[in-house]
Design a protein around this motif. Structure first.
Motif, PDB file in Angstrom:
ATOM      1  N   VAL A   1       0.844  -1.207   0.000  1.00  0.00           N
ATOM      2  CA  VAL A   1       0.000   0.000   0.000  1.00  0.00           C
ATOM      3  C   VAL A   1       0.873   1.249   0.000  1.00  0.00           C
ATOM      4  CG1 VAL A   1      -1.636   1.349   1.362  1.00  0.00           C
ATOM      5  CG2 VAL A   1      -1.994  -1.106   1.077  1.00  0.00           C
ATOM      6  N   PHE A   2       1.882   1.266   0.858  1.00  0.00           N
ATOM      7  CA  PHE A   2       2.780   2.424   0.931  1.00  0.00           C
ATOM      8  C   PHE A   2       3.493   2.633  -0.401  1.00  0.00           C
ATOM      9  CE2 PHE A   2       7.005   4.193   1.464  1.00  0.00           C
ATOM     10  CZ  PHE A   2       6.722   5.395   2.099  1.00  0.00           C
ATOM     11  N   PHE A   3       4.103   1.566  -0.927  1.00  0.00           N
ATOM     12  CA  PHE A   3       4.879   1.689  -2.163  1.00  0.00           C
ATOM     13  C   PHE A   3       4.003   2.111  -3.339  1.00  0.00           C
ATOM     14  CE2 PHE A   3       6.462  -0.207  -6.123  1.00  0.00           C
ATOM     15  CZ  PHE A   3       7.619   0.546  -6.268  1.00  0.00           C
ATOM     16  N   LEU A   4       2.850   1.475  -3.501  1.00  0.00           N
ATOM     17  CA  LEU A   4       1.993   1.803  -4.633  1.00  0.00           C
ATOM     18  C   LEU A   4       1.378   3.192  -4.494  1.00  0.00           C
ATOM     19  CD1 LEU A   4       0.410  -1.685  -5.259  1.00  0.00           C
ATOM     20  CD2 LEU A   4       2.073  -0.495  -6.693  1.00  0.00           C
ATOM     21  N   SER A   5       1.143   3.634  -3.270  1.00  0.00           N
ATOM     22  CA  SER A   5       0.663   5.001  -3.062  1.00  0.00           C
ATOM     23  C   SER A   5       1.755   6.003  -3.436  1.00  0.00           C
ATOM     24  CB  SER A   5       0.235   5.199  -1.607  1.00  0.00           C
ATOM     25  OG  SER A   5      -0.888   4.411  -1.313  1.00  0.00           O
ATOM     26  N   PHE A   6       2.970   5.705  -3.015  1.00  0.00           N
ATOM     27  CA  PHE A   6       4.105   6.558  -3.397  1.00  0.00           C
ATOM     28  C   PHE A   6       4.274   6.588  -4.905  1.00  0.00           C
ATOM     29  CE2 PHE A   6       8.584   6.573  -4.695  1.00  0.00           C
ATOM     30  CZ  PHE A   6       8.925   7.867  -4.332  1.00  0.00           C
ATOM     31  N   LEU A   7       4.253   5.418  -5.526  1.00  0.00           N
ATOM     32  CA  LEU A   7       4.440   5.305  -6.971  1.00  0.00           C
ATOM     33  C   LEU A   7       3.372   6.079  -7.734  1.00  0.00           C
ATOM     34  CD1 LEU A   7       6.099   3.870  -9.219  1.00  0.00           C
ATOM     35  CD2 LEU A   7       4.425   2.024  -9.101  1.00  0.00           C
ATOM     36  N   GLY A   8       2.125   5.948  -7.312  1.00  0.00           N
ATOM     37  CA  GLY A   8       1.050   6.656  -7.981  1.00  0.00           C
ATOM     38  C   GLY A   8       1.134   8.159  -7.794  1.00  0.00           C
ATOM     39  N   SER A   9       1.708   8.602  -6.703  1.00  0.00           N
ATOM     40  CA  SER A   9       1.801  10.025  -6.417  1.00  0.00           C
ATOM     41  C   SER A   9       3.019  10.676  -7.056  1.00  0.00           C
ATOM     42  CB  SER A   9       1.845  10.227  -4.908  1.00  0.00           C
ATOM     43  OG  SER A   9       1.777  11.575  -4.596  1.00  0.00           O
ATOM     44  N   VAL A  10       4.104   9.965  -7.109  1.00  0.00           N
ATOM     45  CA  VAL A  10       5.317  10.526  -7.700  1.00  0.00           C
ATOM     46  C   VAL A  10       5.166  10.639  -9.214  1.00  0.00           C
ATOM     47  CG1 VAL A  10       6.726   8.457  -8.120  1.00  0.00           C
ATOM     48  CG2 VAL A  10       7.823  10.576  -7.417  1.00  0.00           C
ATOM     49  N   ALA A  11       4.295   9.823  -9.788  1.00  0.00           N
ATOM     50  CA  ALA A  11       4.021   9.904 -11.215  1.00  0.00           C
ATOM     51  C   ALA A  11       3.027  11.030 -11.430  1.00  0.00           C
ATOM     52  CB  ALA A  11       3.433   8.592 -11.717  1.00  0.00           C
ATOM     53  N   LEU A  12       3.489  12.099 -12.007  1.00  0.00           N
ATOM     54  CA  LEU A  12       2.610  13.236 -12.205  1.00  0.00           C
ATOM     55  C   LEU A  12       1.410  12.835 -13.051  1.00  0.00           C
ATOM     56  CD1 LEU A  12       5.311  15.956 -12.890  1.00  0.00           C
ATOM     57  CD2 LEU A  12       4.137  15.469 -10.761  1.00  0.00           C
ATOM     58  N   VAL A  13       0.238  13.142 -12.594  1.00  0.00           N
ATOM     59  CA  VAL A  13      -1.052  12.967 -13.273  1.00  0.00           C
ATOM     60  C   VAL A  13      -1.411  11.503 -13.510  1.00  0.00           C
ATOM     61  CG1 VAL A  13      -2.497  13.911 -15.129  1.00  0.00           C
ATOM     62  CG2 VAL A  13      -0.488  15.152 -14.432  1.00  0.00           C
ATOM     63  N   LEU A  14      -0.882  10.561 -12.748  1.00  0.00           N
ATOM     64  CA  LEU A  14      -1.248   9.150 -12.923  1.00  0.00           C
ATOM     65  C   LEU A  14      -1.390   8.484 -11.556  1.00  0.00           C
ATOM     66  CD1 LEU A  14      -1.646   7.090 -15.272  1.00  0.00           C
ATOM     67  CD2 LEU A  14       0.676   6.340 -14.808  1.00  0.00           C
ATOM     68  N   PRO A  15      -2.460   8.791 -10.807  1.00  0.00           N
ATOM     69  CA  PRO A  15      -2.587   8.291  -9.439  1.00  0.00           C
ATOM     70  C   PRO A  15      -3.176   6.890  -9.314  1.00  0.00           C
ATOM     71  CG  PRO A  15      -4.430   9.702  -9.935  1.00  0.00           C
ATOM     72  CD  PRO A  15      -3.539   9.690 -11.164  1.00  0.00           C
ATOM     73  N   VAL A  16      -3.311   6.166 -10.400  1.00  0.00           N
ATOM     74  CA  VAL A  16      -4.056   4.918 -10.399  1.00  0.00           C
ATOM     75  C   VAL A  16      -3.510   3.835  -9.475  1.00  0.00           C
ATOM     76  CG1 VAL A  16      -4.889   3.037 -11.873  1.00  0.00           C
ATOM     77  CG2 VAL A  16      -4.995   5.385 -12.674  1.00  0.00           C
TER      78      VAL A  16
END
Length: 186
Positions: free
Chosen positions: A48-63
């Motif tokens: 959950v932490f990693f995928l939340s970080f990944l989705g947030s660090v990717a500009l405009v792609l929070p999926v």
């Protein structure tokens, strides 16, 4: 370095970053059976932490982050921890947008919409940051860039985003948990 070369480098870095996030998200989604509850259990809190970080660090792609938080909602994981972990992961990821704005000229500065968001930030920065953090939307990235460009205090930015993203995470995990309780899986 000329302005054109700098813009090309920025666009190249942006394209590479987006490609990496999209590729890792697709590989993550197809590497396991996302409809299998055991798949989600193996991801657990770190996932959950990693995928939340990944989705947030990717500009405009929070999926990926939203999917992970929602998927965790159907498991026997503590929803408060899920909300806080997703909020923390997303907040750390949002610092990338802040850093882009703080670093200077960005690709989006020439867009009229960016100037409108920047004006919102100049008038009611804290409220704007909180609202875009608590509601799932891609505008949070533009607000982060504007906050960095305006030299909005980083600690204040971090705390407001953390509170907003954590509330959002709690809402998503509890909503998905409620839905999972009322759906017959088989």
């Amino acid at each position: 370095m000329s302005a054109i070369s700098e813009r090309r480098l920025q666009l190249f870095v942006l394209a590479v970053g987006l490609s990496l996030v999209i590729t890792s998200s697709v590989l993550w989604a197809i590497s396991g059976d996302v409809s299998d509850v055991n798949y989600w259990r193996t991801l657990g809190y770190p996932g959950v932490f990693f995928l939340s970080f990944l989705g947030s660090v990717a500009l405009v792609l929070p999926v990926p982050g939203l999917i992970a938080v929602c998927g965790a909602g159907g498991l026997a994981l503590n929803p408060i921890f899920i909300g806080l972990l997703s909020g923390t992961g997303e907040t750390i990821g949002e610092v990338s947008g802040y850093a882009i704005g703080f670093g200077g000229r960005t690709v989006i500065e020439r867009r009229a919409f960016y100037h409108r968001v920047r004006n919102w930030m100049e008038q009611r920065g804290s409220l704007v940051i909180f609202l875009v953090s608590v509601i799932p939307n891609p505008l949070v990235d533009i607000v982060g860039i504007a906050a960095g460009g305006l030299r909005y205090p980083i600690i204040k930015f971090f705390i407001i985003v953390l509170v907003g993203k954590s509330i959002k995470g709690l809402i998503v995990v509890n909503t998905c948990s409620w839905i999972a309780d009322y759906i017959s899986w088989g």
